[in-house]
Write a protein that holds these residues in place. Structure first.
Motif, short mmCIF file in Angstrom:
data_model
loop_
_atom_site.label_atom_id
_atom_site.label_comp_id
_atom_site.label_asym_id
_atom_site.label_seq_id
_atom_site.Cartn_x
_atom_site.Cartn_y
_atom_site.Cartn_z
N VAL A 55 0.96 -1.14 -0.08
CA VAL A 55 -0.05 -0.07 0.07
C VAL A 55 0.75 1.34 0.04
O VAL A 55 0.81 2.18 -0.78
CB VAL A 55 -1.04 -0.07 1.33
N PHE A 134 -3.18 -4.04 -5.92
CA PHE A 134 -3.61 -2.67 -5.52
C PHE A 134 -3.50 -1.57 -6.61
O PHE A 134 -4.20 -0.81 -6.72
CB PHE A 134 -2.50 -2.46 -4.37
N LEU A 138 -7.45 -0.24 -6.65
CA LEU A 138 -7.58 0.71 -5.87
C LEU A 138 -7.86 1.89 -6.71
O LEU A 138 -8.63 2.85 -6.19
CB LEU A 138 -6.36 0.97 -4.78
N GLY A 157 -6.34 1.46 0.64
CA GLY A 157 -5.59 0.02 0.75
C GLY A 157 -5.43 -0.39 2.28
O GLY A 157 -5.57 -1.67 2.31
#
Length: 215
Positions: A55, A134, A138, A157
């Motif tokens: 993240v 991610f 995201l 995240g």
């Protein structure tokens, strides 16, 4: 910051993805069956921290750099794959050496949970597929007009990691109960540990064969 509606939609999507059987859940289940609930919980928390590495790296742009470079992606995935295979081999070896006696969770060697936590961190942090997830998932929920993009990425995240960790913890508890129920049967315990080791080796080989996402 994401608006409440987008955040609610994101949490729902993250929950569905978290409970969908995948490498993360199988890894935690394997650790729990091999070492008991304590190791499973520790590995769940470790993979959660490892997820946070991705993240932060994604927010800083490091993950994008890794995914853009075939050499960096290959190096990272091979290191992560080799580490998983080593853990699986060590589990298999220990199962065959100690399989003649039942090993209840309370009799695990001191430091077993700490090692499981550290290994969980490394396994997840060295998994480039997590970085790819991610960076692909995201941004769909990031709104540039709602504030700093990097901050939104970290918030989303963190939520995703928290949801995944909760799912992993549930699997760890369930698998730990299964192992505890088999504790009075040394042969079954040995087979569970051997299966866990084989599963981790298979996960490592699967990671080694992972292809770099197309740009």
């Amino acid at each position: 910051m994401p608006d409440p509606n987008s955040l609610a939609l994101f949490v729902a999507a993250a929950l569905v993805l978290a409970v969908t059987p995948g490498p993360g859940l199988f890894y935690v289940a394997a650790r729990s069956l091999a070492g008991g609930r304590a190791e499973g919980v520790a590995s769940s928390l470790g993979t959660g921290l490892g997820g946070m590495v991705h993240v932060v790296a994604g927010a800083l742009g490091v993950s994008a750099l890794v995914l853009a470079s075939a050499e960096l992606f290959a190096a990272l995935k091979l290191v992560g794959a080799a580490y998983l295979v080593w853990i699986g081999y060590r589990t298999l070896r220990a199962a065959r050496r100690e399989g003649q006696a039942a090993i209840p969770a309370e009799a695990l060697p001191a430091g077993g949970s700490g090692r499981a936590f550290r290994e969980g961190v490394l396994v997840e942090a060295l998994n480039p597929k997590t970085a790819a997830f991610f960076l692909a998932f995201l941004p769909q929920f990031v709104d540039p007009s709602a504030g700093p993009v990097a901050l939104q990425f970290v918030v989303l995240g963190s939520v995703s990691v928290a949801v995944n960790t909760l799912a992993d913890l549930a699997v760890a508890v369930a698998a730990g109960r299964l192992r505890r129920g088999a504790a009075s049967r040394p042969g079954l315990v040995r087979r569970l540990r051997e299966a866990s080791g084989a599963a981790m080796i298979a996960l490592g080989l699967g990671l080694a064969l992972a292809r770099r996402p197309a740009a």
